[in-house]
Design an enzyme around this catalytic site. Structure first.
Site, PDB file in Angstrom:
ATOM      1  N   ASN A 377       0.830  -1.200   0.000  1.00 21.92           N
ATOM      2  CA  ASN A 377       0.000   0.000   0.000  1.00 21.92           C
ATOM      3  C   ASN A 377       0.865   1.250   0.000  1.00 21.92           C
ATOM      4  OD1 ASN A 377      -1.825  -1.966   2.239  1.00 21.92           O
ATOM      5  ND2 ASN A 377      -2.636  -1.397   0.246  1.00 21.92           N
ATOM      6  N   ASP A 406      -6.470  -7.337   6.712  1.00 20.03           N
ATOM      7  CA  ASP A 406      -7.904  -7.157   6.923  1.00 20.03           C
ATOM      8  C   ASP A 406      -8.742  -7.560   5.725  1.00 20.03           C
ATOM      9  OD1 ASP A 406      -7.292  -5.108   5.172  1.00 20.03           O
ATOM     10  OD2 ASP A 406      -8.205  -3.504   6.362  1.00 20.03           O
ATOM     11  N   ASP A 432      -2.921  -0.325  11.609  1.00 20.42           N
ATOM     12  CA  ASP A 432      -3.099   0.985  10.962  1.00 20.42           C
ATOM     13  C   ASP A 432      -4.470   1.553  11.321  1.00 20.42           C
ATOM     14  OD1 ASP A 432      -2.294   3.189   9.513  1.00 20.42           O
ATOM     15  OD2 ASP A 432      -2.723   2.319   7.547  1.00 20.42           O
TER      16      ASP A 432
END
Length: 540
Positions: A377, A406, A432
C-alpha cells in the site's frame, strides 16, 4: 484484588522453541515465572474446599466476550494435578478459596467512553459501547487502573522518562514452591511458600496461550486519534486495543505540522510517565511528513516536505528515546542523510508512501533503512521489468515488512506470498487503525481530512483512497491464520515476537518465556480472545 498467581493449564503454549501441547504457564509478580509441558502441573497445590463459584471477578476492563470458564468445586489433594481428563478438569480450580471469599473486589476498571462523536454518524446511544466502560473521570482507582482525574491535568512536562519502567529478573517477586524441574530464568523465584497465597487455576480447554500483541502502526481507536488525544483519549485508545489483545503499541502520527507533531510527542511522553493502566505505549512512530507527494495515500499533502535534520535534532534533545520509528520516502532529497541520522539515534528508519525504485530502496538499505510500512500500500508496485519498492521489500533480507491483514488493503493470496517470501521472522502484523476502530459507520477525521467508514472500510471522502483501517490485532491475527494460511505459531511471531525484536524490547516482552513480562493472551481453540494480562494485570 486480583489473584497474585495464575496457572493456565490444558492449553497449547506457543514459545520461541515450539508449541507445548498440552502445556501450562505460571504467572506471578508481573512475570512469566515458569512454563511446562504435559497434562500434569508439577506444583504441590493445596486446593480450597469452598465453592469456587463464590469467588468475585478480578479487576480489569471487561471484554464484550463473556468469560467461558466457570469455576467448580474441588476437594483438597496433596498430589500433583492430573489435567488430562476433561471430566476431571472441565472447570478451573480455585486455590485457597476460603481466604479469597473474604476479600472484597471492586467492579473493575473501565475505559473512557467520552469519545467525541464522529461527524454525521450514528448516535452514541446506538453505538456498541464496551461493556462496563465508565467515564475516565468516574473510574475507580483500582489495581492497575488509575482514574484520569487523578493524573496531572496538564501534559507539558518534559522531564518524564520516555519509556515505561522495565522489570529486570533480579526484581521479580519470589514465587512460592515452584518445582525444580520447570523452566526458570532466575533460581531465586523458587523460594517461598504456597500457604495463604491467592492462586487462580484456569483450564485452557486446549486453546492457545500466546504473547500479547505489539502494534507498531496504530493511529487511534474508540473515537480518539493520537494526533489530538489528551489523557482521557489516550486511556480510551489503549483500553480499547487492550481489550482486543494489544499489550504494547507505538502511538502513530500522520503527516502534519511540526507544532502538531511536537504536541503529540509531549502528550505521549507525559502519559508514559504515568501508570498506563491498559496497553503500554512503547513510544512514537512518526509516519511522515517526509514522504512522496506522488503517494500520499490518506496523508494530508499540505504538510508533505523534505526531511528536516534540525527537527530530528530538536526532537532527540527534548524527547530522548521517545521516537522509535519514522516513515519516509527514501528517494526524496536529503533522505539518505536523514536515514543515517535516524539509525545513529537508534530509531527505526522505515520506507512508506514512496515512489522509490528498486535500486533506490536498496541504496537506502545500505544507509540504514530496515523496515517497510503497510507493504503493497502507498508504494511503487512490483513489475517484472521494474521491481519497484515492493520488489525491494520482497527480496531484501534486511527489511522487516508490515502488512495490514484485513482483506481490504491486501488480498489474502498476496499476504500468503509475502509471508512465504519474507519468512516468519521478517513480517509484522499491524492494524493501521484510526479513530473509527470500534465504532460504527460515519464520517471521521484523519489529519484534517474527511474519512468515510462504511462496512468497516475507511476511505477518504475526496478521492476514495483507503484511509487506515478499523482493524484490531486479534482480527488481524485470525485473518492471517484463517485466510492467508499462516500457522498460529508464525502468526504469533508476526504479531508479537517480530515487533518486539524490531523495537529492541524482545529481552522483556514478546514471547512466552520464563522471566519475561506477563503480557499474555488466552485464546480458545477457535482463536477467540478469552483473557488478556498486561504486566500480569487482568484486562478481561
Amino acid at each position: 484484588m486480583e489473584a497474585r498467581q495464575v496457572i493456565i493449564h490444558n492449553v497449547n503454549v506457543v514459545t520461541p522453541q515450539g508449541t507445548l501441547s498440552p502445556g501450562w504457564v505460571h504467572l506471578a509478580g508481573g512475570r512469566i515465572q515458569a512454563i511446562g509441558s504435559g497434562s500434569e502441573v508439577p506444583y504441590p497445590l493445596k486446593l480450597g474446599s469452598g465453592p469456587a463459584a463464590a469467588r468475585p471477578r478480578s479487576q480489569g476492563c471487561e471484554s464484550s466476550v463473556p468469560h467461558p470458564l466457570a469455576r467448580g468445586n474441588q476437594s483438597a489433594s496433596a498430589q500433583p494435578l492430573s489435567l488430562d481428563s476433561e471430566s476431571a478438569s472441565a472447570q478451573p480450580l480455585l486455590l485457597d478459596s476460603d481466604s479469597v471469599s473474604a476479600r472484597s473486589r471492586s467492579q473493575g476498571c473501565e475505559c473512557a467512553s467520552t469519545h467525541p462523536r464522529s461527524l454525521h454518524c450514528e448516535s452514541a446511544s446506538t453505538r456498541p459501547r464496551p461493556l462496563h466502560c465508565e467515564s475516565a473521570s468516574t473510574r475507580p482507582r483500582s489495581q492497575g487502573c488509575e482514574s484520569a482525574s487523578t493524573r496531572p491535568p496538564t501534559l507539558g512536562s518534559k522531564a518524564a522518562a520516555p519509556h515505561p519502567p522495565l522489570l529486570d529478573s533480579d526484581s521479580v517477586a519470589p514465587s512460592p514452591r515452584l518445582p525444580a524441574s520447570v523452566m526458570q530464568r532466575n533460581q531465586s523465584v523458587a523460594a517461598g511458600s504456597a500457604e495463604n497465597d491467592d492462586v487462580e487455576l484456569i483450564n485452557g480447554r486446549r486453546g492457545w496461550v500466546v504473547p500479547g500483541f505489539i502494534d507498531v502502526h496504530v493511529h487511534g481507536g474508540h473515537g480518539y486519534d493520537f494526533m489530538v488525544a489528551d489523557v482521557v483519549g489516550l486511556d480510551a485508545i489503549t483500553c480499547f486495543h487492550a481489550r482486543h489483545g494489544t499489550t504494547g503499541m507505538l502511538a502513530t502520527t500522520v503527516t502534519a505540522s511540526k507544532t502538531d507533531l511536537d504536541r503529540v510527542l509531549e502528550n505521549v511522553m507525559h502519559y508514559i510517565a504515568g501508570s498506563m493502566p491498559y496497553a503500554q505505549l512503547l513510544g512514537v512512530h512518526l509516519e511522515g511528513p517526509f514522504i512522496s507527494p506522488d503517494w500520499p495515500g490518506a496523508q494530508n499533502p499540505q504538510y508533505i516536505m523534505p526531511p528536516q535534520l534540525a527537527w530530528l535534532e530538536e526532537w532527540s534533545r527534548l524527547f530522548p528515546g521517545l521516537i522509535r520509528m519514522q516513515t519516509l520516502a527514501p528517494e526524496v532529497d536529503g533522505a539518505l542523510t536523514y536515514i543515517e541520522a535516524l539509525t545513529n539515534k537508534g530509531i527505526v528508519a522505515a520506507l512508506g508512501h514512496t515512489n522509490a525504485t528498486y535500486e533506490q530502496v536498496l541504496t537506502a538499505v545500505q544507509h540504514g533503512l530496515s523496515h517497510a510500512v503497510h507493504t503493497f500500500n502507498a508504494m511503487r508496485a512490483l513489475h517484472h521489468r521494474e521491481p519497484g519498492a515492493v520488489g525491494a521489500v520482497l527480496t531484501s533480507p534486511t527489511i522487516m515488512a508490515e502488512v495490514i491483514a484485513d482483506g481490504h488493503h491486501v488480498h489474502p493470496a498476496c499476504i500468503s506470498l509475502l509471508a512465504q517470501q519474507k519468512g516468519p521472522d521478517h513480517l509484522v502484523l499491524i492494524t493501521d487503525a484510526i479513530a473509527a476502530a470500534g465504532l460504527g459507520p460515519g464520517v471521521y477525521q484523519l489529519g484534517g481530512l474527511d474519512v468515510v467508514v462504511q462496512d468497516g472500510v475507511a476511505r477518504l471522502r475526496e478521492g476514495g483512497n483507503l484511509a487506515g483501517s478499523t482493524l484490531t490485532m486479534i482480527d488481524a491475527f485470525r485473518f492471517a491464520v484463517r485466510q492467508a494460511g499462516i500457522s498460529v505459531e508464525h502468526a504469533s511471531r508476526m504479531a508479537s515476537g517480530n515487533p518486539a525484536r524490531k523495537l529492541g524490547i524482545d529481552h522483556f516482552t514478546g514471547a512466552i518465556e520464563p522471566g519475561r513480562q506477563a503480557d499474555v493472551l488466552l485464546l480458545d481453540h477457535e482463536l477467540e480472545l478469552q483473557r488478556v494480562w498486561i504486566h500480569g494485570r487482568t484486562i478481561q
